[in-house]
Design an enzyme around this catalytic site. Structure first.
Site, PDB file in Angstrom:
ATOM      1  N   ASP A  79       0.815  -1.218   0.000  1.00 20.99           N
ATOM      2  CA  ASP A  79       0.000   0.000   0.000  1.00 20.99           C
ATOM      3  C   ASP A  79       0.846   1.264   0.000  1.00 20.99           C
ATOM      4  OD1 ASP A  79       0.700  -0.817   2.693  1.00 20.99           O
ATOM      5  OD2 ASP A  79      -0.602   0.762   3.435  1.00 20.99           O
ATOM      6  N   GLU A 146       0.148  -1.305   5.562  1.00 27.00           N
ATOM      7  CA  GLU A 146       1.187  -0.912   6.508  1.00 27.00           C
ATOM      8  C   GLU A 146       0.996   0.524   6.963  1.00 27.00           C
ATOM      9  OE1 GLU A 146       5.115   0.972   7.579  1.00 27.00           O
ATOM     10  OE2 GLU A 146       3.734   1.432   5.951  1.00 27.00           O
TER      11      GLU A 146
END
Length: 486
Positions: A79, A146
């Site tokens: 991400d 994350e």
């Protein structure tokens, strides 16, 4: 594959990176990129497991002669932080990033680039799919979400992994081997609010073009926080205007882990336009002077809106919201006594949002000392509860404690010196990395974090060094090859 980066070297790394920038992959929207990576890896005939969250674990068996070398885990996250300029029409849910090359730097027009941590994903794909490299058995771990609390790493099942060494690829400074990081948690303060009907002239006040930055690695730079500065502006405006004002809306920031660059408020007042604009301009000029070195491009604008009846906060609710914004702790709270220059404890009010019946303030809290982290959570809780509100906690993750002895770190330092004839640095960082969570699941892992030079991470000014990306990849490939000597 062909594109703007296809002429750069290493060719496969930059081609994979460009493909990633075409796929939406903001936190919480990683299914497409997870599916893409899994498909590419499986098409190459490699083993790749994909869990319900979208985390991937890909395995590439050892090259001939490396069968007895311990398994190495490479790890990065899928991400990215979706940030854009206020004037950008970019839609992160469907639009490809508009890549730019300026000398040695790659960036994206008006948005974040996703070098954090797309370059790690590109590195791993290039290594997995290159049949000519020599290396130990590899476990390449791609985690999701994350940036919003290390959620993927927290939910990752590593029961089938057998790595001895972990090379995390989420660092942003070439030649620096990170061996420790802070833990963190997101804290949302939720304050109930009430509204009443008000009439009068309406205005939107916007603060914009602050410097912003990463709330971990750049929190020590003293950049202005647009949310808190808007709170200060509104508080002082109430003191200056004899007629007062009613607060209709107050919003700012996009991510709790990014220092907010803009904020906006909407108010209703009986003050005449000239008096109102003069008051706002005077306060804004003071703030711009105070922050002229850290936020030289700061701007404050006032726009008159249509008049009419509107639901604004009651005096009591408005007082509580402004009190909260004026009393919030923010920024560096303590420096490390063990490591000079390292931030120990900090927090960042990254997002504020006013809904119909509640005001929400979202913090990223970080500390390398667990008790200090908890103390900040307690302070935020006490402040919220004092005003009749509550808090919710999300994505609590542990820090990563420095280990004096590390065989992996020694090998990396030796390879770096041999390859580049310079000494690499060993440091700790205040930002959060997934190493702490992975070490909690696999306590015997020997871990180090590396990566190429990046600037402006978590802001539309994010950029990635082309030459540094090449050198770090060259180092990573050489390091894996050197491990035959284990």
């Amino acid at each position: 594959m062909s594109g703007r980066l296809s002429q750069l070297k290493p060719k496969d790394v930059f081609e994979y990176f460009e493909e990633l920038t075409k796929i939406p992959h903001g936190s919480g929207d990683t299914k497409q990129i997870s599916d893409y990576c899994a498909g590419v890896i499986r098409e190459a005939g490699l083993s790749c497991t994909q869990d319900a969250m979208g985390n991937l674990i890909a395995v590439k068996e050892a090259s001939e002669g490396y069968e007895n070398v311990p398994t190495v885990m490479l790890q990065g996250h899928l991400d990215m932080v979706n940030e854009k300029t206020t004037s950008s029409a970019h839609d992160f849910s469907k639009d490809a990033l508009d890549l730019r090359i300026d000398g040695d730097w790659i960036s994206a027009k008006d948005t974040t680039l996703g070098g954090d941590d797309g370059i790690a994903v590109a590195y791993m794909l290039a290594i997995l799919l290159n049949p000519n490299l020599r290396h130990p058995r590899l476990e390449c771990v791609f985690t999701v979400d994350e940036e919003v609390g290390l959620l993927g790493a927290n939910g990752l099942d590593v029961s089938g992994c057998r790595a001895k060494y972990l090379i995390n690829l989420d660092n942003e400074e070439e030649g620096v081997f990170i061996s420790s990081c802070a833990g963190g948690v997101r804290v949302d303060q939720i304050l109930p609010i009430q509204r009443m009907e008000r009439t009068g002239r309406q205005y939107e006040i916007r603060m914009d073009h602050l410097t912003g930055g990463h709330s971990g690695s750049e929190i020590h730079k003293g950049h202005g926080n647009a949310n808190l500065l808007m709170g200060r502006l509104l508080f002082e405006l109430g003191q200056k205007l004899e007629q007062g004002f009613g607060l209709i809306a107050c919003d700012g920031g996009q991510k709790d882990n990014a220092i907010p660059r803009s904020a906006a408020a909407r108010v209703v007042t009986d003050a005449d336009p000239e008096t109102f604009r003069t008051a706002v301009r005077g306060i804004a000029d003071t703030l711009k002077k105070e922050y002229r070195y850290t936020d030289p491009d700061m701007e404050a604008e006032t726009e008159e809106c249509p008049e009419g009846a509107v639901q604004a906060l009651t005096p009591s609710s408005q007082m509580k919201v402004l009190f909260l914004l004026r009393m919030e702790p923010n920024g560096v709270q303590a420096m490390s006594s063990a490591m000079e220059g390292l931030v120990e404890t900090s927090l960042n009010l990254g997002v504020m949002k006013m809904e119909e019946e509640e005001f929400r303030a979202c913090f990223s809290v970080r500390s390398s000392v667990e008790s200090a982290k908890q103390d900040l959570v307690n302070r935020l809780t006490l402040l919220s509860e004092f005003l009749g509100g509550d808090v919710s906690l999300h994505g609590d993750y542990p820090g990563w404690e420095y280990q004096p002895e590390s065989r992996l770190r020694e090998r990396m330092l030796a390879t770096w010196k041999d390859l580049f004839h310079t000494e690499a640095k060993v440091e700790a960082i205040h930002a959060g990395l997934e190493c702490g969570l992975l070490l909690g699941k696999m306590p015997k892992l020997d871990a180090v974090s590396i990566g190429p030079d990046m600037k402006g991470v978590h802001t539309p000014q994010e950029r990635l060094s082309i030459s540094s990306t090449r050198r770090c990849y060259e180092f990573l490939v050489r390091l894996l090859e050197d491990m035959k000597e284990e």
